[in-house]
Every structure is written in structure tokens, then in C-alpha cells.
Write an enzyme that holds these catalytic residues in place. Sequence first.
Site, short mmCIF file in Angstrom:
data_model
loop_
_atom_site.label_atom_id
_atom_site.label_comp_id
_atom_site.label_asym_id
_atom_site.label_seq_id
_atom_site.Cartn_x
_atom_site.Cartn_y
_atom_site.Cartn_z
N ARG A 128 0.94 -1.18 0.05
CA ARG A 128 0.02 0.00 -0.06
C ARG A 128 0.81 1.30 0.12
NH1 ARG A 128 -2.71 0.49 4.90
NH2 ARG A 128 -1.55 2.34 5.41
N GLU A 155 4.87 7.09 2.54
CA GLU A 155 5.44 5.92 2.81
C GLU A 155 4.89 5.00 1.64
OE1 GLU A 155 5.26 3.62 6.11
OE2 GLU A 155 3.03 3.86 6.63
N ASN A 157 4.18 0.99 2.03
CA ASN A 157 4.08 -0.26 3.01
C ASN A 157 4.21 -1.58 2.47
OD1 ASN A 157 2.95 1.24 5.67
ND2 ASN A 157 1.70 2.13 4.09
N SER A 162 -2.79 -2.87 5.64
CA SER A 162 -4.16 -3.15 6.00
C SER A 162 -5.25 -2.38 5.40
CB SER A 162 -4.16 -3.37 7.62
OG SER A 162 -3.88 -1.84 8.15
N LYS A 319 11.84 3.23 5.74
CA LYS A 319 11.93 4.72 5.28
C LYS A 319 13.44 5.03 4.88
CE LYS A 319 8.04 5.04 7.92
NZ LYS A 319 7.21 3.85 8.20
N LYS A 377 11.98 10.53 11.16
CA LYS A 377 11.27 9.25 11.26
C LYS A 377 12.48 8.12 11.35
CE LYS A 377 7.57 10.09 7.97
NZ LYS A 377 6.90 9.53 6.74
N GLU A 381 7.40 0.85 11.74
CA GLU A 381 5.99 0.75 10.94
C GLU A 381 4.78 0.68 12.18
OE1 GLU A 381 5.91 1.05 7.62
OE2 GLU A 381 8.09 0.71 7.62
N GLY A 382 3.59 1.09 11.54
CA GLY A 382 2.51 0.75 12.47
C GLY A 382 2.24 2.00 13.46
N ARG A 463 -7.78 7.47 4.41
CA ARG A 463 -7.88 7.65 5.74
C ARG A 463 -7.94 8.89 5.95
NH1 ARG A 463 -2.80 4.57 7.81
NH2 ARG A 463 -2.03 5.75 5.98
P1 ADP Z 1 4.11 4.63 9.88
O1 ADP Z 1 4.84 3.60 9.20
O2 ADP Z 1 4.20 4.55 11.18
O3 ADP Z 1 2.76 4.58 9.46
P2 ADP Z 1 4.25 7.01 8.12
O4 ADP Z 1 5.56 7.48 7.40
O5 ADP Z 1 3.09 6.60 7.45
O6 ADP Z 1 4.83 5.91 9.46
O7 ADP Z 1 4.08 8.06 9.33
C1 ADP Z 1 2.79 7.93 10.04
C2 ADP Z 1 1.82 9.06 10.00
O8 ADP Z 1 2.62 10.48 10.11
C3 ADP Z 1 1.24 9.38 8.49
O9 ADP Z 1 0.12 8.79 8.28
C4 ADP Z 1 0.98 11.02 8.41
O10 ADP Z 1 -0.09 11.09 8.94
C5 ADP Z 1 2.06 11.40 9.25
N1 ADP Z 1 3.16 11.91 8.23
C6 ADP Z 1 4.13 10.94 7.89
N2 ADP Z 1 5.14 11.62 7.15
C7 ADP Z 1 4.52 12.87 6.95
C8 ADP Z 1 4.99 14.19 6.34
N3 ADP Z 1 6.13 14.24 5.70
N4 ADP Z 1 4.37 15.05 6.22
C9 ADP Z 1 2.99 15.25 7.19
N5 ADP Z 1 2.71 14.05 7.61
C10 ADP Z 1 3.31 13.04 7.64
MG MG Z 2 1.99 5.03 7.36
#
Ligand code: ADP
Ligand code: MG
Length: 494
Positions: A128, A155, A157, A162, A319, A377, A381-382, A463
Site C-alpha cells: 500500500r 511512505e 508499506n 491493512s 524509510k 522518522k 512501522e505501525g 484515511r
Molecule cells: P508509519 O509506518 O508509522 O505509518 P508514516 O511514515 O506513514 O509511518 O507516518 C505516520 C503518519 O505520520 C502518517 O500517516 C501521516 O499522517 C504522518 N506523516 C508522515 N510523514 C509525513 C509528512 N512528511 N508530512 C506530514 N505528515 C506526515
Molecule cells: Mg503510514
Amino acid sequence: MSASALEVFGVTLSEERIADLIQKSKQWALLHGVAMRPQQNSVSASCVEYAPMTLFPSLIPVGVLAEAKALQQHFNLLMHRVANDHVFLEQSLQNVIKVDSFMQRLWEIYTTVRQEGNPQPASLTLIRNDFMLDVKGSCCEIKGIPASVKLKQIEINTISASFAGLSTGMWNVHRYVMMQAGKETHPTQIPENFPAQGLAAGLLKSWQHYNRESAIVLFVIQSNERNAVDQWWIEKELLNLNRDVKIKYATFQNAHENCKLMDDRRLFLNDEEVAVIYYRDGYMPAHYPSEKEWNVRLMMERSLAVKCPSVHMQLAGSKKIQQELARPGVVERFLRDPDICRRIRDTFAGQYSLDLGSEGDKNVAMAIDDPKHFVLKPQREGGGNNIYGEDIREFLSGIRLSEERNAYVLMERVFPWQQRNYLLKEGKPTNLRDVVSELGIYGVYLGCDKKVLMNEEVGHLLRTKSHDDNEGGIVAGFATIDTPLLVQEPVKSQ
Ligand code: ADP
Ligand code: MG
């Protein structure tokens, strides 16, 4: 000024009508399998409630969804090639694995299997690819729609992606809500969406590739999984596609007790041979509380079963790899078509290495100087792991001279389109608020190193969360399930 989908269509409803719609939408969610186990450990594992969701769909420009979907097969191929490029993986991850013990354990499993010779050349990935809709460069709004909305990848996945199940039900709920609200939408405005079927087709194809009728598809799950209904959806769709496939669920603990690896590398769960291993677990350190779980993971990776995903694809989804892919010329190392490379690159936000050294020093200084424009970051994950705003300054200042900073990447913060909506979460207030959305595109890729057996885009997820929540997980309690309501991009006057 943000607006809700209804406001953009010029519909206003009394509070009484909204309260009624909220009740009805919850019923429709339950009717359509948009359900989750309650947050508190319930008395019974079969007790579910409606999943966190928005009352109304959110507006998405039609061309933006189309572009995200059009790119997905190319992203699938890109990730497959990255995962199969040992030199690239090693160069990209070498500094991370020195300081991140979780990544190091995964790396050890990968190199062990690689040295022994992987008996199963095929690997399945159910991806995803998550984006936010960036409006930073937009001059203005025209009838509630920003003049410029750009896809920015958050990101990708590659393990345990899910909500394909729940989003298969969700568009039905929103079509109904819009109709009840007096704004019946055309079916193309809230499009049909069948990602659970698409993911199931990938599992089926992998089972057929293994080519042993009696062998099972094993879902590796967590005990007390809140999002179990999402997995049942995939089981249901898999059985709809082929009644002969046998599906079993096991935790790492069950597998530790009941799985064995034969000399010829066939894996058995009790007396049943395993054709496909579908991980809905194993993507965070807490999933490996002891050596037992690590041993089981290694046993699975060494087996002849088709893994979804193989450990090298899990590493490719980190990441750090996303940040390395954003360097000039790196996408082009894996994909030939310059137009596709450009379009993929257009979805990248700024990504910066923090590795100890002069480039990293510059990037650390940049983040400390202006933290609100970045997200920090770790390789996790998660949800719930990132660091935002002022916290970045404090955190990075603490580790700026240490190798520990290699475990993180710095990403430009995306400021997405804000709309208004009601977020429905059991036991929480449901007032109208400013929200932002994240669009996910599901992809299926089954292939050996050089041979493609399946490469498809299979659906989407939307979402939505309150604009002032940094994190986005649904199970973590922040975000809710939503559906795109497609609108035309505004025509800009010159
Ligand atoms: P995870 O693997 O924990 O899902 P993500 O990279 O998807 O990590 O980050 C989690 C959440 O943080 C995302 O769903 C988003 O809401 C927010 N987020 C992540 N990166 C950014 C970004 N560059 N700008 C704004 N919000 C972000
Ligand atoms: Mg995410």
C-alpha cells in the site's frame, strides 16, 4: 477556509438530521463489514463495533486518484527491483543496521537465507502506497477546491498493509450517506473499490505457483488483533475466488509450537504443508518479544513457501530506502522510462539523510533550525514513532554527535488539503472539525528476480484524521476510514 463535501455541494443539514445520519451510517458500516474489535479488550473475540470512520466522503480531484493508480504498477516493479538489488540494499542500510537492532535482526535473516540459497525464488508483495494531497503551492480555492493539489508520497508499506477489507465495504456506506443527505452521487463519483479481492488474487496466484493442491495459505497474525475483520475479508475473498484453497491462522507462538521445516525446506503446520505465508505480524520489535519469534521468522524465510513479503522486501519498504530512492538518479537506476521516472519523482517530498558525516551534519542543522517543516522518522512501522515540530529540535540536539542518528531519516513535512468532516469513533465526541486525508493505493506484485508473474493496481484506501493530530493510524486511534468523492480539478483562468 476548509469546507465539507456537503458544503461544497451547497447542502446544509440541521443538527437533528446529522445526528440521524450518524446513527444510520453506523448501521450501514456494520452491514457492510466496516467493523473492528473494540479498543478495550472485550469479553469475547467475536464482539465487534463499527470501525472509526468519517460521516461524509472527502473530496479528491479525479485526476489525482487516476495518477496515483496509474503509477502503482511502476511503483510495484520499482520496489521489486530494489528488494532484489543486494548491493543497493547493503549500501543504503549499512549505517542503519549498525545502530538499529531491529533492522539488524531482519538483515541477519536476509543474509543467512541469501548465503544458504533461497529455495523459493518467487516472492509476493501486497503493497500500500500512501500519499497526502499537498496544497502548499496552491494560490487559491475555486468553489472550495484548491487550484493545485499534488500527490506527495508519505511512505510505501510492503508488509502487513491493512484496511483493504474495510475499504471494500466503505464506499457503500458513503454512497448511502450522500443519498440520505439529499445529494445522490453518480456511481463514478464514489467509485467501486475491491482491494480485498485484489490482495486475495495475489495470494491465490502464489498458492497456484506453489502448485500443491493440499498445501495451505498461512495467515501469520497477532493474538488479540483489533483489526481481525480486515483479515476475514481477505479470507472471504480468497474463498470466493477458489473454494479449494485452505486458509489457516497462526501466531508466531502457535507456529513455534506446531511448525517444522523439513530437510527439503518444505514447511509444515502440524501435518499440513504451507504454500504461502502471509504476514500480518512481524513488522515491529514488539512482535518479537523473545528469541522464539525470531527463530520462527528465520524458519519461515528459509522455507520453500512463498512469503508475503520476503524479508528483503520488508527491508526495501523501510524509510531509509525511501530516502535513498529520492536521491537524484536512483529511481532511474531501477526503471528505464524517463516519463515514468519523472512522474514517480514528482510524488516525492524532500528526503534527507542524517548519517554521521558532512551531508548529515548539514541536514541535522537544517532540521534544528526550522523543525516545523520536517518530520523525523525512525525505521519503524505501525504508527506513533515519528517526531514532529519542536520535539525534533530537542531530540536531534541530544543525538547530533552520535551514530544513533543514522537510525533516522528527515522528511519534508507535507501540508495537505484541509476539509471539514465528522469523525465517528465509538465513545468519542463527533463534532464537525478540520480534517486531512491520506490516500493509499494497493498493489500486488508476484515475481522471481527477473520474471513477473503478477503486477497490478487493485484499489484504494482513504484515511482521514483531525488536522491537528500528527500521526495517522486507525488502529492506533487517530485516523478514520473514508472514501474519495471525486471532483473535477478547477479550471484555472490565466
Ligand atoms: P508509519 O509506518 O508509522 O505509518 P508514516 O511514515 O506513514 O509511518 O507516518 C505516520 C503518519 O505520520 C502518517 O500517516 C501521516 O499522517 C504522518 N506523516 C508522515 N510523514 C509525513 C509528512 N512528511 N508530512 C506530514 N505528515 C506526515
Ligand atoms: Mg503510514
